[in-house]
Design a protein around this motif. Sequence first.
Motif, mmCIF file in Angstrom:
data_model
loop_
_atom_site.group_PDB
_atom_site.id
_atom_site.type_symbol
_atom_site.label_atom_id
_atom_site.label_comp_id
_atom_site.label_asym_id
_atom_site.label_seq_id
_atom_site.Cartn_x
_atom_site.Cartn_y
_atom_site.Cartn_z
ATOM 1 N N ASN A 29 0.850 -1.189 0.000
ATOM 2 C CA ASN A 29 0.000 0.000 0.000
ATOM 3 C C ASN A 29 0.887 1.240 0.000
ATOM 4 O O ASN A 29 1.492 1.575 1.019
ATOM 5 N N SER A 30 0.956 1.897 -1.142
ATOM 6 C CA SER A 30 1.836 3.060 -1.286
ATOM 7 C C SER A 30 1.112 4.374 -0.994
ATOM 8 O O SER A 30 1.654 5.449 -1.258
ATOM 9 N N ALA A 31 -0.099 4.294 -0.438
ATOM 10 C CA ALA A 31 -0.911 5.497 -0.237
ATOM 11 C C ALA A 31 -0.953 5.939 1.224
ATOM 12 O O ALA A 31 -1.830 6.706 1.616
ATOM 13 N N TRP B 131 5.722 6.407 4.287
ATOM 14 C CA TRP B 131 6.771 7.135 3.558
ATOM 15 C C TRP B 131 7.606 7.971 4.526
ATOM 16 O O TRP B 131 8.843 7.995 4.435
ATOM 17 N N LYS C 214 7.078 12.338 -0.939
ATOM 18 C CA LYS C 214 5.949 11.434 -1.178
ATOM 19 C C LYS C 214 4.915 11.581 -0.062
ATOM 20 O O LYS C 214 3.701 11.642 -0.312
ATOM 21 N N LEU D 197 0.943 13.137 -0.358
ATOM 22 C CA LEU D 197 -0.247 12.435 0.106
ATOM 23 C C LEU D 197 -0.976 13.208 1.204
ATOM 24 O O LEU D 197 -2.198 13.125 1.328
#
Length: 252
Positions: A103-105, A110, A132, A136
């Motif tokens: 899950n990069s969201a 980050w 990043k 977000l």
Amino acid sequence: MTPLGDDIFRQAIASVQTGRLNDAEQLFKNVLRHQPKHIAALNLLSVVLTRLERYAEAEPYIESALKLNSNSDATFYNYGIILKSLKRPIEALERFSQALSINSAVAETWNNRGTIFNDLKCYDDAVADFNKAIALQPNYSEAFYNKGNSLTDLKRYDEALAAHDKALALKPDLVGAWLGRGNVSYALKRYDEALAAHDKALSLKPDLAEAWFGRGNIFCDLKRYGEALAAYDKALALKPDLAEAWLGRGNV
């Protein structure tokens, strides 16, 4: 799970929500005595122990949760937090990276991976991760101040100052950003600004050894040696293993 087990688990959740962490610990352990593979209890017990700063005790529980479910970015993230606290940055980096691959969201992942890159002195990688996180979550004050620290180490001082100022605009009582601003101002030889920033940090957290150390550096540069010595001594009283303060004291 049995109705009794369900009830104990609900009590444990309620204890976490009301800040009764020691009660929550015992209740989650009770659940696990009856159902050792209860993934939620394993995860939440590791979180409780992390909040209690008992990181070594937390690790076996999060490891067990991960073995039962390797598809949870939250589990990888929580494991990364524990490893970071145990000062095992390479392993923490791997866990945060695994969380991001699922899950990069999540801005917090980050940001935390960026702090590991900072610890490993990979400052360009750190800045990329903080950017990043900010993309977000544009009001993420901690990501701005962490980015400021990376930029300071890269000697990109104007950008660092801007990052710390943005963090403080979002959260005026963010101690780390005041400390960071003081460090940047010191690097730019703006001693009055540096001293004011460290003093602000200490007004918020009087036992911040790094701010006393920063004051020592400023006073040393200004040849106010008595005040420098007192500041270094205060830093060392609070944090006896602060090597830089011993060096500063020796220089004075």
